[in-house]
Design a protein around this motif. Sequence first.
Motif, PDB file in Angstrom:
ATOM      1  N   ALA A  49      79.581-132.891   7.910  1.00  0.00           N
ATOM      2  CA  ALA A  49      79.377-132.673   9.340  1.00  0.00           C
ATOM      3  C   ALA A  49      78.925-131.235   9.608  1.00  0.00           C
ATOM      4  O   ALA A  49      78.032-131.002  10.433  1.00  0.00           O
ATOM      5  CB  ALA A  49      80.659-132.989  10.104  1.00  0.00           C
ATOM      6  N   TYR A  50      79.530-130.270   8.919  1.00  0.00           N
ATOM      7  CA  TYR A  50      79.086-128.876   9.042  1.00  0.00           C
ATOM      8  C   TYR A  50      77.626-128.728   8.610  1.00  0.00           C
ATOM      9  O   TYR A  50      76.837-128.057   9.259  1.00  0.00           O
ATOM     10  CB  TYR A  50      79.933-127.940   8.179  1.00  0.00           C
ATOM     11  CG  TYR A  50      81.269-127.577   8.750  1.00  0.00           C
ATOM     12  CD1 TYR A  50      81.394-126.995  10.015  1.00  0.00           C
ATOM     13  CD2 TYR A  50      82.426-127.786   8.017  1.00  0.00           C
ATOM     14  CE1 TYR A  50      82.624-126.649  10.520  1.00  0.00           C
ATOM     15  CE2 TYR A  50      83.665-127.443   8.519  1.00  0.00           C
ATOM     16  CZ  TYR A  50      83.759-126.877   9.769  1.00  0.00           C
ATOM     17  OH  TYR A  50      84.970-126.529  10.274  1.00  0.00           O
ATOM     18  N   ASP A  51      77.276-129.344   7.495  1.00  0.00           N
ATOM     19  CA  ASP A  51      75.916-129.233   6.968  1.00  0.00           C
ATOM     20  C   ASP A  51      74.869-129.829   7.900  1.00  0.00           C
ATOM     21  O   ASP A  51      73.721-129.400   7.910  1.00  0.00           O
ATOM     22  CB  ASP A  51      75.810-129.905   5.598  1.00  0.00           C
ATOM     23  CG  ASP A  51      76.499-129.101   4.515  1.00  0.00           C
ATOM     24  OD1 ASP A  51      76.802-127.907   4.758  1.00  0.00           O
ATOM     25  OD2 ASP A  51      76.744-129.669   3.434  1.00  0.00           O
ATOM     26  N   HIS A  52      75.266-130.831   8.671  1.00  0.00           N
ATOM     27  CA  HIS A  52      74.333-131.478   9.598  1.00  0.00           C
ATOM     28  C   HIS A  52      74.486-130.966  11.032  1.00  0.00           C
ATOM     29  O   HIS A  52      74.054-131.627  11.983  1.00  0.00           O
ATOM     30  CB  HIS A  52      74.513-132.992   9.544  1.00  0.00           C
ATOM     31  CG  HIS A  52      74.058-133.579   8.249  1.00  0.00           C
ATOM     32  ND1 HIS A  52      72.742-133.819   7.965  1.00  0.00           N
ATOM     33  CD2 HIS A  52      74.748-133.939   7.151  1.00  0.00           C
ATOM     34  CE1 HIS A  52      72.628-134.314   6.753  1.00  0.00           C
ATOM     35  NE2 HIS A  52      73.848-134.395   6.232  1.00  0.00           N
ATOM     36  N   HIS A  53      75.112-129.814  11.169  1.00  0.00           N
ATOM     37  CA  HIS A  53      75.244-129.092  12.443  1.00  0.00           C
ATOM     38  C   HIS A  53      76.095-129.835  13.474  1.00  0.00           C
ATOM     39  O   HIS A  53      75.908-129.653  14.674  1.00  0.00           O
ATOM     40  CB  HIS A  53      73.865-128.778  13.033  1.00  0.00           C
ATOM     41  CG  HIS A  53      72.997-128.028  12.079  1.00  0.00           C
ATOM     42  ND1 HIS A  53      73.243-126.726  11.716  1.00  0.00           N
ATOM     43  CD2 HIS A  53      71.891-128.414  11.380  1.00  0.00           C
ATOM     44  CE1 HIS A  53      72.331-126.334  10.855  1.00  0.00           C
ATOM     45  NE2 HIS A  53      71.496-127.348  10.617  1.00  0.00           N
ATOM     46  N   TYR A  54      77.038-130.662  13.009  1.00  0.00           N
ATOM     47  CA  TYR A  54      78.038-131.247  13.893  1.00  0.00           C
ATOM     48  C   TYR A  54      79.314-130.441  13.706  1.00  0.00           C
ATOM     49  O   TYR A  54      80.308-130.902  13.155  1.00  0.00           O
ATOM     50  CB  TYR A  54      78.283-132.722  13.547  1.00  0.00           C
ATOM     51  CG  TYR A  54      77.106-133.616  13.808  1.00  0.00           C
ATOM     52  CD1 TYR A  54      76.772-133.965  15.111  1.00  0.00           C
ATOM     53  CD2 TYR A  54      76.332-134.114  12.765  1.00  0.00           C
ATOM     54  CE1 TYR A  54      75.693-134.783  15.355  1.00  0.00           C
ATOM     55  CE2 TYR A  54      75.251-134.930  13.003  1.00  0.00           C
ATOM     56  CZ  TYR A  54      74.934-135.256  14.302  1.00  0.00           C
ATOM     57  OH  TYR A  54      73.864-136.074  14.548  1.00  0.00           O
ATOM     58  N   TRP A  55      79.301-129.183  14.146  1.00  0.00           N
ATOM     59  CA  TRP A  55      80.390-128.273  13.834  1.00  0.00           C
ATOM     60  C   TRP A  55      81.700-128.665  14.498  1.00  0.00           C
ATOM     61  O   TRP A  55      82.765-128.445  13.938  1.00  0.00           O
ATOM     62  CB  TRP A  55      79.999-126.834  14.161  1.00  0.00           C
ATOM     63  CG  TRP A  55      79.669-126.587  15.591  1.00  0.00           C
ATOM     64  CD1 TRP A  55      78.458-126.713  16.178  1.00  0.00           C
ATOM     65  CD2 TRP A  55      80.567-126.161  16.607  1.00  0.00           C
ATOM     66  NE1 TRP A  55      78.542-126.398  17.508  1.00  0.00           N
ATOM     67  CE2 TRP A  55      79.831-126.048  17.794  1.00  0.00           C
ATOM     68  CE3 TRP A  55      81.929-125.859  16.617  1.00  0.00           C
ATOM     69  CZ2 TRP A  55      80.405-125.665  19.001  1.00  0.00           C
ATOM     70  CZ3 TRP A  55      82.498-125.469  17.815  1.00  0.00           C
ATOM     71  CH2 TRP A  55      81.736-125.376  18.993  1.00  0.00           C
TER      72      TRP A  55
END
Length: 75
Positions: free
Chosen positions: A29-35
């Motif tokens: 999720a972090y890597d796909h900008h869903y922080w």
Amino acid sequence: MTGGWLTRLDPPPDVFAVVMATGIVSVAAYDHHYWRLGIALSILAVLAFVVLVLSVLGWVSTHFSRVRALMRDPD
């Protein structure tokens, strides 16, 4: 499943897999900008890991003689 495993202090084997999967999905999720989702899943994974560790420590403390016997067994 009858009863909760937290009351018996013996978690089923797949609980660790759930904790690991939650951590992996939080990193994704972090890597796909869903922080926000990443933060929520990270907190959930850390809390679940703490519960898992406390559960295992509780089981070891109540079944110490069995753990000692298992540690001596070479198999």
